[in-house]
Structure formats: C-alpha cells, structure tokens
Design a protein around this motif. Sequence first.
Motif, PDB file in Angstrom:
ATOM      1  N   UNK A  68       0.845  -1.186   0.000  1.00  0.00           N
ATOM      2  CA  UNK A  68       0.000   0.000   0.000  1.00  0.00           C
ATOM      3  C   UNK A  68       0.888   1.247   0.000  1.00  0.00           C
ATOM      4  N   UNK A  69       0.591   2.164  -0.889  1.00  0.00           N
ATOM      5  CA  UNK A  69       1.346   3.415  -0.971  1.00  0.00           C
ATOM      6  C   UNK A  69       1.045   4.288   0.244  1.00  0.00           C
ATOM      7  N   UNK A  70       2.019   5.088   0.623  1.00  0.00           N
ATOM      8  CA  UNK A  70       1.876   5.965   1.783  1.00  0.00           C
ATOM      9  C   UNK A  70       0.684   6.902   1.627  1.00  0.00           C
ATOM     10  N   UNK A  71       0.530   7.486   0.460  1.00  0.00           N
ATOM     11  CA  UNK A  71      -0.592   8.409   0.243  1.00  0.00           C
ATOM     12  C   UNK A  71      -1.939   7.726   0.445  1.00  0.00           C
ATOM     13  N   UNK A  72      -2.048   6.476   0.030  1.00  0.00           N
ATOM     14  CA  UNK A  72      -3.302   5.730   0.217  1.00  0.00           C
ATOM     15  C   UNK A  72      -3.502   5.404   1.696  1.00  0.00           C
ATOM     16  N   UNK A  73      -2.426   4.992   2.375  1.00  0.00           N
ATOM     17  CA  UNK A  73      -2.534   4.614   3.790  1.00  0.00           C
ATOM     18  C   UNK A  73      -2.896   5.816   4.658  1.00  0.00           C
ATOM     19  N   UNK A  74      -2.415   6.984   4.294  1.00  0.00           N
ATOM     20  CA  UNK A  74      -2.685   8.197   5.073  1.00  0.00           C
ATOM     21  C   UNK A  74      -4.169   8.567   5.080  1.00  0.00           C
ATOM     22  N   UNK A  75      -4.955   7.967   4.211  1.00  0.00           N
ATOM     23  CA  UNK A  75      -6.394   8.237   4.169  1.00  0.00           C
ATOM     24  C   UNK A  75      -7.163   7.422   5.215  1.00  0.00           C
ATOM     25  N   UNK A  76      -6.544   6.381   5.750  1.00  0.00           N
ATOM     26  CA  UNK A  76      -7.245   5.467   6.664  1.00  0.00           C
ATOM     27  C   UNK A  76      -7.625   6.059   8.018  1.00  0.00           C
ATOM     28  N   UNK A  77      -6.819   6.928   8.632  1.00  0.00           N
ATOM     29  CA  UNK A  77      -7.186   7.408   9.975  1.00  0.00           C
ATOM     30  C   UNK A  77      -8.584   8.004  10.063  1.00  0.00           C
ATOM     31  N   UNK A  78      -9.072   8.573   8.993  1.00  0.00           N
ATOM     32  CA  UNK A  78     -10.422   9.129   8.987  1.00  0.00           C
ATOM     33  C   UNK A  78     -11.503   8.075   9.165  1.00  0.00           C
ATOM     34  N   UNK A  79     -11.159   6.810   8.906  1.00  0.00           N
ATOM     35  CA  UNK A  79     -12.121   5.715   9.033  1.00  0.00           C
ATOM     36  C   UNK A  79     -12.010   4.987  10.369  1.00  0.00           C
ATOM     37  N   UNK A  80     -10.928   5.241  11.101  1.00  0.00           N
ATOM     38  CA  UNK A  80     -10.707   4.542  12.369  1.00  0.00           C
ATOM     39  C   UNK A  80     -11.156   5.431  13.516  1.00  0.00           C
ATOM     40  N   UNK A  81     -12.343   5.129  14.040  1.00  0.00           N
ATOM     41  CA  UNK A  81     -12.900   5.906  15.137  1.00  0.00           C
ATOM     42  C   UNK A  81     -13.558   4.928  16.113  1.00  0.00           C
ATOM     43  N   UNK A  82     -12.736   4.256  16.911  1.00  0.00           N
ATOM     44  CA  UNK A  82     -13.250   3.174  17.758  1.00  0.00           C
ATOM     45  C   UNK A  82     -13.965   3.688  19.005  1.00  0.00           C
ATOM     46  N   UNK A  83     -15.175   4.142  18.825  1.00  0.00           N
ATOM     47  CA  UNK A  83     -15.931   4.682  19.956  1.00  0.00           C
ATOM     48  C   UNK A  83     -17.023   3.737  20.443  1.00  0.00           C
ATOM     49  N   UNK A  84     -17.439   2.812  19.593  1.00  0.00           N
ATOM     50  CA  UNK A  84     -18.561   1.951  19.965  1.00  0.00           C
ATOM     51  C   UNK A  84     -18.078   0.561  20.362  1.00  0.00           C
ATOM     52  N   UNK A  85     -17.283   0.515  21.423  1.00  0.00           N
ATOM     53  CA  UNK A  85     -16.841  -0.757  21.979  1.00  0.00           C
ATOM     54  C   UNK A  85     -16.875  -0.618  23.487  1.00  0.00           C
ATOM     55  N   UNK A  86     -16.878  -1.738  24.155  1.00  0.00           N
ATOM     56  CA  UNK A  86     -16.926  -1.724  25.605  1.00  0.00           C
ATOM     57  C   UNK A  86     -15.746  -2.542  26.131  1.00  0.00           C
TER      58      UNK A  86
END
Length: 112
Positions: A68-86
Amino acid sequence: MKSKLIHGLALLLISALTYGQGQQNYKPTKENLKAREWFKEAKFGLFIHWGVYSILGDGEWVMNNQNIAIDAYKKLPGFFNPTEFNADEWVKMAKDAGMKYITITSRPHAKW
C-alpha cells in the motif's frame, strides 16, 4: 529458472553466514526469566490488533504485506474511530474464557 536457483543459493549463503550472529552475549535478567516463566504457564491469552491498520484486517505490517502506498494509507485514519466498543465487556469475555492476559498491539513503526 537459473536466476531463481542463484537467488536461492545466495539467500542460503547469507543465512548460513549470519546464523547465530545476534545477541551472543545476551544474559536475561532474573525479572525477565520470571516473566518468561509466567507467560509460559499462562498459556492462554488474547492479542488485540488495535489501530488504523486493523481496518484492513492484515495486521501491523499491512502496508508491506499489501504494498500500500503511503498516500493511500494516510487516508485510513479518517475511518478509524473506535468509539462503539466496551472494554469492560472485552475483559470479561477474556476472563470468562479463561484467558490470563491481554496484549494490545498498535502500529509503532511507520514507513513515512
């Protein structure tokens, strides 16, 4: 075919030359030996792969494993929002299953 054979022989030679070269003088501390013994006796635990890379389901080395290219990987943090776990439920589930430890992995090594 000849190229693969040469490549394989070169890799074998490098492996043979470097075998046993690392940490020849390493002597574990008493605390380290005690921790190893505890881990050996614990036997059953849970590893949680927790981080941006977990979105893709391929572990910490996902950039390398999937090229995976760096530019593509840098887009992932916007999708990682782990708020709905216990976390309490996760710990209870692990304990109920007889697990003795939980290890959470994250991605401390970045390519960029």
